[in-house]
Motif scaffolding. Structure first.
Motif, PDB file in Angstrom:
ATOM      1  N   ALA A   2       0.833  -1.206   0.000  1.00  0.00           N
ATOM      2  CA  ALA A   2       0.000   0.000   0.000  1.00  0.00           C
ATOM      3  C   ALA A   2       0.865   1.252   0.000  1.00  0.00           C
ATOM      4  O   ALA A   2       1.929   1.298   0.624  1.00  0.00           O
ATOM      5  CB  ALA A   2      -0.918  -0.003   1.219  1.00  0.00           C
ATOM      6  N   GLU A   3       0.397   2.286  -0.698  1.00  0.00           N
ATOM      7  CA  GLU A   3       1.164   3.517  -0.840  1.00  0.00           C
ATOM      8  C   GLU A   3       0.498   4.739  -0.206  1.00  0.00           C
ATOM      9  O   GLU A   3       1.188   5.658   0.230  1.00  0.00           O
ATOM     10  CB  GLU A   3       1.418   3.803  -2.328  1.00  0.00           C
ATOM     11  N   ASP A   4      -0.849   4.773  -0.174  1.00  0.00           N
ATOM     12  CA  ASP A   4      -1.521   5.982   0.304  1.00  0.00           C
ATOM     13  C   ASP A   4      -2.422   5.722   1.507  1.00  0.00           C
ATOM     14  O   ASP A   4      -2.310   6.404   2.527  1.00  0.00           O
ATOM     15  CB  ASP A   4      -2.357   6.608  -0.816  1.00  0.00           C
ATOM     16  N   ALA A  59       1.242  -5.745  10.170  1.00  0.00           N
ATOM     17  CA  ALA A  59       1.350  -5.230   8.800  1.00  0.00           C
ATOM     18  C   ALA A  59       0.779  -3.821   8.707  1.00  0.00           C
ATOM     19  O   ALA A  59       1.333  -2.957   7.997  1.00  0.00           O
ATOM     20  CB  ALA A  59       0.620  -6.174   7.842  1.00  0.00           C
ATOM     21  N   LEU A  60      -0.304  -3.556   9.428  1.00  0.00           N
ATOM     22  CA  LEU A  60      -0.899  -2.216   9.428  1.00  0.00           C
ATOM     23  C   LEU A  60       0.025  -1.212  10.103  1.00  0.00           C
ATOM     24  O   LEU A  60       0.150  -0.060   9.657  1.00  0.00           O
ATOM     25  CB  LEU A  60      -2.254  -2.242  10.135  1.00  0.00           C
ATOM     26  N   GLU A  61       0.675  -1.621  11.185  1.00  0.00           N
ATOM     27  CA  GLU A  61       1.606  -0.731  11.876  1.00  0.00           C
ATOM     28  C   GLU A  61       2.792  -0.378  10.975  1.00  0.00           C
ATOM     29  O   GLU A  61       3.238   0.784  10.936  1.00  0.00           O
ATOM     30  CB  GLU A  61       2.094  -1.398  13.166  1.00  0.00           C
ATOM     31  N   GLN A 121       1.572   2.133   8.437  1.00  0.00           N
ATOM     32  CA  GLN A 121       1.429   3.462   9.022  1.00  0.00           C
ATOM     33  C   GLN A 121       2.798   4.109   9.227  1.00  0.00           C
ATOM     34  O   GLN A 121       2.972   5.313   8.989  1.00  0.00           O
ATOM     35  CB  GLN A 121       0.683   3.353  10.361  1.00  0.00           C
ATOM     36  N   THR A 122       3.783   3.333   9.603  1.00  0.00           N
ATOM     37  CA  THR A 122       5.138   3.850   9.823  1.00  0.00           C
ATOM     38  C   THR A 122       5.735   4.421   8.547  1.00  0.00           C
ATOM     39  O   THR A 122       6.471   5.420   8.592  1.00  0.00           O
ATOM     40  CB  THR A 122       6.047   2.735  10.373  1.00  0.00           C
ATOM     41  N   ARG A 123       5.436   3.798   7.413  1.00  0.00           N
ATOM     42  CA  ARG A 123       5.994   4.314   6.158  1.00  0.00           C
ATOM     43  C   ARG A 123       5.116   5.384   5.502  1.00  0.00           C
ATOM     44  O   ARG A 123       5.338   5.768   4.348  1.00  0.00           O
ATOM     45  CB  ARG A 123       6.257   3.171   5.179  1.00  0.00           C
ATOM     46  N   GLY A 130      -0.187   6.860  14.709  1.00  0.00           N
ATOM     47  CA  GLY A 130      -0.994   7.765  13.907  1.00  0.00           C
ATOM     48  C   GLY A 130      -2.160   7.095  13.208  1.00  0.00           C
ATOM     49  O   GLY A 130      -2.979   7.779  12.567  1.00  0.00           O
ATOM     50  N   GLY A 131      -2.264   5.770  13.311  1.00  0.00           N
ATOM     51  CA  GLY A 131      -3.397   5.069  12.733  1.00  0.00           C
ATOM     52  C   GLY A 131      -4.645   5.270  13.575  1.00  0.00           C
ATOM     53  O   GLY A 131      -4.575   5.749  14.715  1.00  0.00           O
ATOM     54  N   GLN A 132      -5.781   4.890  13.027  1.00  0.00           N
ATOM     55  CA  GLN A 132      -7.039   5.077  13.733  1.00  0.00           C
ATOM     56  C   GLN A 132      -7.842   3.780  13.706  1.00  0.00           C
ATOM     57  O   GLN A 132      -7.923   3.117  12.680  1.00  0.00           O
ATOM     58  CB  GLN A 132      -7.867   6.195  13.080  1.00  0.00           C
TER      59      GLN A 132
END
Length: 487
Positions: A141-143, A164-166, A169-171, A199-201
Motif C-alpha cells: 500500500a502507498e496511500d 502489517a498495518l503498523e 502506518q510507519t511508512r 498515527g493510525g485510527q
C-alpha cells in the motif's frame, strides 16, 4: 392457597402487560412482534433480560447518523447513471441480458449502487491463501488502507494483520479500521493502541473505546467485511480476521468460506460504503475525525477486467432490504439452476415462496449448509427450514469437510452474489451487510464449479434423514423456528 394463585396470576398479568408495552413501543414486522411476545410471556422476567441483549432496537439518533451520510465519491455518478438508464445509454444495455439489466436497475434505484464493468476478480475459498494475499497488498500500500470487519480477534492472524498495518502506518500510509465490538468480543484491551500511537485510527462500530464493557446488544451489528487499499484494490466476502478462519480451531475444523479480491472501479463503491460507516461511527469520537472527499480516495480506473459489479448494502437504517431484493430478483430470473451456500438458512416468507416457485417451475435449486452448528438455536432453525424446502423439491446438502461459512448465490452461469449476507432474517433486517452482485459468465461458472467441487464433501439430505431424527431434536427445530424472526 388461593392467595398463591392470586399472586401468580397477578405476576403473569403484569408480565403480559409489560411485554405488550415493551414490544409495541418500537416498530417491527408482525413476525418479530409475535416472536418477542412468545419469549417475554413464556419466560417471565428472564425474557426481558433476553430482550435487553437481543431485542432492543438501535436508537433513532444512531439511525439518523447513518442515514445522514452521503455516498461520498459516487453520489454524482448515481445521478448520471440514472439519467443514462432513462436514455438507454448506460453500458449494461449493450452487454447484459434483459434479466441482468433489470437487476442492475433495481440496485441503482433501491440502493444507489453504481454499475462498474472494468473489474478484475480473484476468488478465494481458503483462509491461508486469502490472508497471504491481503498481507501482501497491505505491504504494498502507498496511500491509505481502510479496513472494516465484524470480527478482528487479537489472536495469531489478528496480530499478523495488526503488525502489517503498523508497518504501513510507519511508512506514511494512512490506516483506518472499523471493527464490531460484539463480533470481536474477547479482543485484548487496547489491542489497537500501538497502531494508534503511530498515527493510525481504529474505532468500534457504534461503541466506545473508553468503556471496557462494550454494548451487549446482539442485533444491529456491523457484519460487513470490507478492505480498500489505495482506492484501487478491494476485498469483500465472508472471511473475518481470526484464527478460526484459517482452520486453526479444532471446534470448527477446516473453514470453508468465499471472498473476492477486486481490482477496478468496484473498489470505489466499497470505498464510499466505508466512508459512510466511518463518518457515522466517529461522529462523537474524540480521537478520530470524519473523512472528507479527496480525489486520491476515488481514482477512477481504466482497468483490464471485464467483470460487471454492483456493491449493494443493507441494514436497519434502510427498510428497503436491498440485498434481499437482490436475492429475490436472482431467484426469479433463474431458468436452469440456482446454487446457494449459506451457514444460516432461515428465510422469510418471501424468499421461501420464491425458492418454492423456482423449484415447482423446474429450476434445479441446490442449497448447501454446514454439518455442524456454531449457534445452537440458529442451526436448529436452519434444519427446520432445510426440511421444509426439501419437501418442495429443493436439494439440500450438508458440508462435512469442516464449517461452511460461505454466502454465495449463482444463477444459470450468468449472475452471482458474494458477500457477508446470509439467507436469514438477521442479515435481511437486523445487521449491516454488504454484497457484491456480479455480472460475468466466467465468474459465475467458476463459482458454480467450486460449488460442484464442494458437493464431493457433502451429504445430500433426504426425508428419511429427518424422519429418523429423535423427537427431542425435532421439537427443538420447531421451537427454534418460532423464534426465527429474532434469531
Amino acid at each position: 392457597m388461593n392467595w398463591i394463585f392470586s399472586i401468580v396470576n397477578l405476576v403473569f398479568f403484569v408480565n403480559t402487560l409489560f411485554a405488550i408495552v415493551t414490544v409495541f413501543k418500537e416498530k417491527r414486522d408482525i413476525s418479530a412482534t409475535w416472536a418477542w411476545l412468545l419469549v417475554l410471556n413464556l419466560l417471565p422476567g428472564i425474557g426481558f433480560l433476553i430482550y435487553l441483549f437481543a431485542g432492543k432496537k438501535i436508537s433513532k439518533e444512531r439511525i439518523f447518523d447513518i442515514k445522514a451520510q452521503e455516498k461520498l465519491g459516487i453520489d454524482q455518478l448515481v445521478s448520471l447513471q440514472k439519467e443514462q438508464w432513462n436514455e438507454k445509454e448506460l453500458l449494461p444495455y449493450d452487454v447484459l441480458t434483459n434479466e441482468a439489466q433489470q437487476t442492475s436497475r433495481l440496485f441503482l434505484e433501491a440502493d444507489q449502487a453504481i454499475f462498474t464493468n472494468n473489474n478484475q476478480v480473484k476468488v478465494y475459498t481458503d483462509g491461508q491463501e486469502k490472508f497471504a494475499k491481503l498481507l501482501a497488498d497491505i505491504g504494498n500500500a502507498e496511500d491509505h488502507i481502510h479496513i472494516e470487519y465484524y470480527t478482528f480477534y487479537s489472536d495469531e492472524i489478528g496480530y499478523q494483520v495488526l503488525d502489517a498495518l503498523e508497518k504501513a502506518q510507519t511508512r506514511g500510509v494512512n490506516v483506518r479500521v472499523i471493527y464490531d465490538s460484539m463480533g470481536s468480543r474477547g479482543q485484548v484491551r487496547n489491542f489497537f493502541k500501538p497502531l494508534e500511537e503511530l498515527g493510525g485510527q481504529a474505532e468500534p462500530f457504534f461503541g466506545s473505546k473508553r468503556s471496557y464493557f462494550h454494548s451487549p446488544r446482539l442485533n444491529y451489528r456491523d457484519h460487513r467485511k470490507i478492505v480498500v487499499i489505495d482506492g484501487v484494490i478491494g476485498y469483500i466476502g465472508g472471511f473475518n480476521i481470526g484464527d478460526q478462519y484459517l482452520g486453526r480451531l479444532e471446534k470448527f475444523g477446516y473453514w470453508r468460506d468465499t471472498h473476492l479480491r477486486v481490482v477496478g472501479n468496484a473498489a470505489v463503491a466499497l470505498q464510499s460504503q466505508f466512508f459512510m460507516d466511518w463518518n457515522a461511527t466517529v461522529k462523537n469520537s474524540a480521537e478520530s475525525a470524519p473523512i472528507e472527499y479527496a480525489d486520491r480516495y476515488f481514482p477512477l480506473q481504466r482497468g483490464q477486467g471485464t467483470t460487471g459489479i454492483q456493491i449493494v448494502s443493507s441494514g436497519p437504517d434502510n427498510e428497503t432490504e436491498a440485498i434481499k431484493l437482490g436475492y429475490l430478483k436472482l431467484i426469479s430470473n433463474a431458468h436452469d439452476y440456482i446454487y446457494i451456500q449459506t451457514p444460516y438458512l432461515i428465510p422469510d416468507d418471501s424468499v421461501m415462496e420464491a425458492l418454492s416457485v423456482a423449484a415447482y417451475s423446474g429450476v434445479k435449486v441446490r442449497i448447501m449448509i454446514p454439518s455442524k452448528p456454531d449457534h445452537a438455536f440458529v442451526y436448529r432453525a436452519t434444519e427446520y427450514y432445510a426440511k421444509e424446502l426439501l419437501e418442495k423439491g429443493i436439494e439440500i446438502y450438508k458440508y462435512d469437510e469442516g464449517f461452511l461459512h460461505s454466502k454465495t448465490m449463482m444463477v444459470d452461469g450468468q449472475m452471482c452474489s458474494v458477500g457477508s449476507a446470509n439467507l436469514d432474517f438477521r442479515s435481511f433486517k437486523l445487521n449491516f451487510e454488504v454484497n457484491a452482485f456480479c455480472y460475468d459468465r466466467k465468474l459465475a461458472v467458476e463459482l458454480t464449479d467450486i460449488f460442484k467441487q464442494d458437493l464431493k464433501f457433502c451429504t445430500q439430505l433426504s426425508t428419511e434423514y429427518f424422519a429418523h431424527q429423535p423427537r427431542w431434536l425435532r421439537f427443538k427445530q420447531y421451537f427454534s423456528r418460532l423464534l426465527s424472526p429474532i434469531l
